[in-house]
Design an enzyme around this catalytic site. Sequence first.
Site, PDB file in Angstrom:
ATOM      1  N   ASN A 159       0.880  -1.176   0.000  1.00  0.00           N
ATOM      2  CA  ASN A 159       0.000   0.000   0.000  1.00  0.00           C
ATOM      3  C   ASN A 159       0.916   1.224   0.000  1.00  0.00           C
ATOM      4  OD1 ASN A 159      -1.779   2.052   0.546  1.00  0.00           O
ATOM      5  ND2 ASN A 159      -2.293   1.359   2.626  1.00  0.00           N
ATOM      6  N   TRP A 160       1.050   1.830  -1.162  1.00  0.00           N
ATOM      7  CA  TRP A 160       1.996   2.954  -1.273  1.00  0.00           C
ATOM      8  C   TRP A 160       1.472   4.228  -0.632  1.00  0.00           C
ATOM      9  CZ3 TRP A 160       4.367   2.866  -6.951  1.00  0.00           C
ATOM     10  CH2 TRP A 160       4.989   1.631  -7.154  1.00  0.00           C
ATOM     11  N   LYS A 161       0.175   4.228  -0.313  1.00  0.00           N
ATOM     12  CA  LYS A 161      -0.468   5.430   0.274  1.00  0.00           C
ATOM     13  C   LYS A 161      -0.247   6.641  -0.633  1.00  0.00           C
ATOM     14  CE  LYS A 161      -0.135   3.308   4.750  1.00  0.00           C
ATOM     15  NZ  LYS A 161      -0.179   3.440   6.185  1.00  0.00           N
ATOM     16  N   HIS A 166      -9.579   1.398   4.681  1.00  0.00           N
ATOM     17  CA  HIS A 166      -8.325   1.551   5.431  1.00  0.00           C
ATOM     18  C   HIS A 166      -8.566   2.534   6.577  1.00  0.00           C
ATOM     19  CE1 HIS A 166      -4.246   2.695   6.464  1.00  0.00           C
ATOM     20  NE2 HIS A 166      -3.840   1.590   5.874  1.00  0.00           N
ATOM     21  N   GLU A 220      -6.961   4.920   7.653  1.00  0.00           N
ATOM     22  CA  GLU A 220      -6.686   6.326   7.324  1.00  0.00           C
ATOM     23  C   GLU A 220      -7.882   6.949   6.594  1.00  0.00           C
ATOM     24  OE1 GLU A 220      -2.883   5.635   5.492  1.00  0.00           O
ATOM     25  OE2 GLU A 220      -2.078   5.130   7.466  1.00  0.00           O
ATOM     26  N   GLU A 232      -5.617  -4.636  10.575  1.00  0.00           N
ATOM     27  CA  GLU A 232      -4.570  -3.648  10.798  1.00  0.00           C
ATOM     28  C   GLU A 232      -4.867  -2.849  12.065  1.00  0.00           C
ATOM     29  OE1 GLU A 232      -2.465  -2.567   6.830  1.00  0.00           O
ATOM     30  OE2 GLU A 232      -4.208  -1.282   7.035  1.00  0.00           O
ATOM     31  N   GLY A 240       2.572   2.293  10.841  1.00  0.00           N
ATOM     32  CA  GLY A 240       3.604   3.314  10.727  1.00  0.00           C
ATOM     33  C   GLY A 240       4.314   3.644  12.034  1.00  0.00           C
ATOM     34  N   SER A 268       3.220  -2.112  10.431  1.00  0.00           N
ATOM     35  CA  SER A 268       4.655  -2.234  10.727  1.00  0.00           C
ATOM     36  C   SER A 268       5.251  -3.593  10.368  1.00  0.00           C
ATOM     37  CB  SER A 268       4.936  -1.896  12.197  1.00  0.00           C
ATOM     38  OG  SER A 268       4.618  -0.544  12.454  1.00  0.00           O
ATOM     39  N   GLY A 273       2.768  -1.021   4.303  1.00  0.00           N
ATOM     40  CA  GLY A 273       2.837   0.396   3.964  1.00  0.00           C
ATOM     41  C   GLY A 273       4.279   0.815   3.723  1.00  0.00           C
ATOM     42  N   GLY A 274       4.908   1.375   4.741  1.00  0.00           N
ATOM     43  CA  GLY A 274       6.260   1.928   4.634  1.00  0.00           C
ATOM     44  C   GLY A 274       7.259   1.022   3.922  1.00  0.00           C
TER      45      GLY A 274
HETATM   46  P1  PGA Z   1       2.817   0.314   7.655  1.00  0.00           P
HETATM   47  O1  PGA Z   1       1.347   0.561   7.029  1.00  0.00           O
HETATM   48  O2  PGA Z   1       3.344  -0.943   7.087  1.00  0.00           O
HETATM   49  O3  PGA Z   1       3.607   1.531   7.236  1.00  0.00           O
HETATM   50  O4  PGA Z   1       2.636   0.245   9.143  1.00  0.00           O
HETATM   51  C1  PGA Z   1       0.461  -0.500   6.816  1.00  0.00           C
HETATM   52  C2  PGA Z   1      -0.830   0.006   6.238  1.00  0.00           C
HETATM   53  O5  PGA Z   1      -1.315   1.066   6.643  1.00  0.00           O
HETATM   54  O6  PGA Z   1      -1.411  -0.653   5.354  1.00  0.00           O
END
Ligand code: PGA
Length: 254
Positions: free
Chosen positions: A10-12, A98, A100, A168, A174, A214, A235-236
């Site tokens: 997930n590149w966000k 998600h 967010e 999640e 993050g 994470s 994500g990251g």
């Molecule tokens: P993260 O994000 O790996 O940076 O914690 C995961 C996500 O939000 O899908």
Amino acid sequence: MARKKLIAGNWKMNGLLADGTTLAKGIAEEVKKIGKPQCEFLVCPPFTLLSAVKKALRGAKVALGAQDCSSEDKGAHTGDVSPVMLKDCGCQYVILGHSERRADHKESSELVNKKAQAAHKHDLKTIICVGETLEEREAGKALEICTTQVIDSVPDTSTWQNTVIAYEPVWAIGTGKIPTTKDVEEIHAAIRKTLSKKLGKGNANKMRILYGGSVKPNNAKELLSLEDVDGALIGGASLKVEDFLGIAKNAGVC
Ligand code: PGA
């Protein structure tokens, strides 16, 4: 039949044309080196990069997904992108609900449910996200929150073929913090039980439940070897070729 592990990035809201294309090409090259991967790879770049990333992935076994879609097909919905448009760009998947989006855009589980139905109507696979906040976990409500989100967000159109669930925990996204393996197992098992009640045992047993929050190369093996964990939403660490691939390699799933 064993559930095929899904390694999803997930590149966000990250990446411009140049670096997004470079990242996609890098991932494509590494996946080609694996040959026939045992797992499924997926990248979900921002809308603006979908077409370029699709091109960059050509010839590699890496699926393309978006990070959200509208519940409508077309029309007067300024700023929204419909499932039909995503299919047109070459997407096979869309991430929905998600945390967010639930936080930044006040998306309810009911809306996520409508979006998922729209996506399914157009043959897009959905990754439906659920997860508790730190406050909810500390209040002992994690299980209840996650299962309620599954009941309300997953539509009746869901089958094991068109739906993936991602657990999640909001506080793990993050932050570098991850739940204990016992907590992950407990929530994943509860989600599968809830899916069984909602969609029947056949669907529940075959539906993939990802862990996200994470996930890094150094914790991938521990997390991905747990009973009901069928992959990762990353994500990251999905923004670096070596970390994204490192997660699949260290976990021994590719
Ligand atoms: P993260 O994000 O790996 O940076 O914690 C995961 C996500 O939000 O899908």
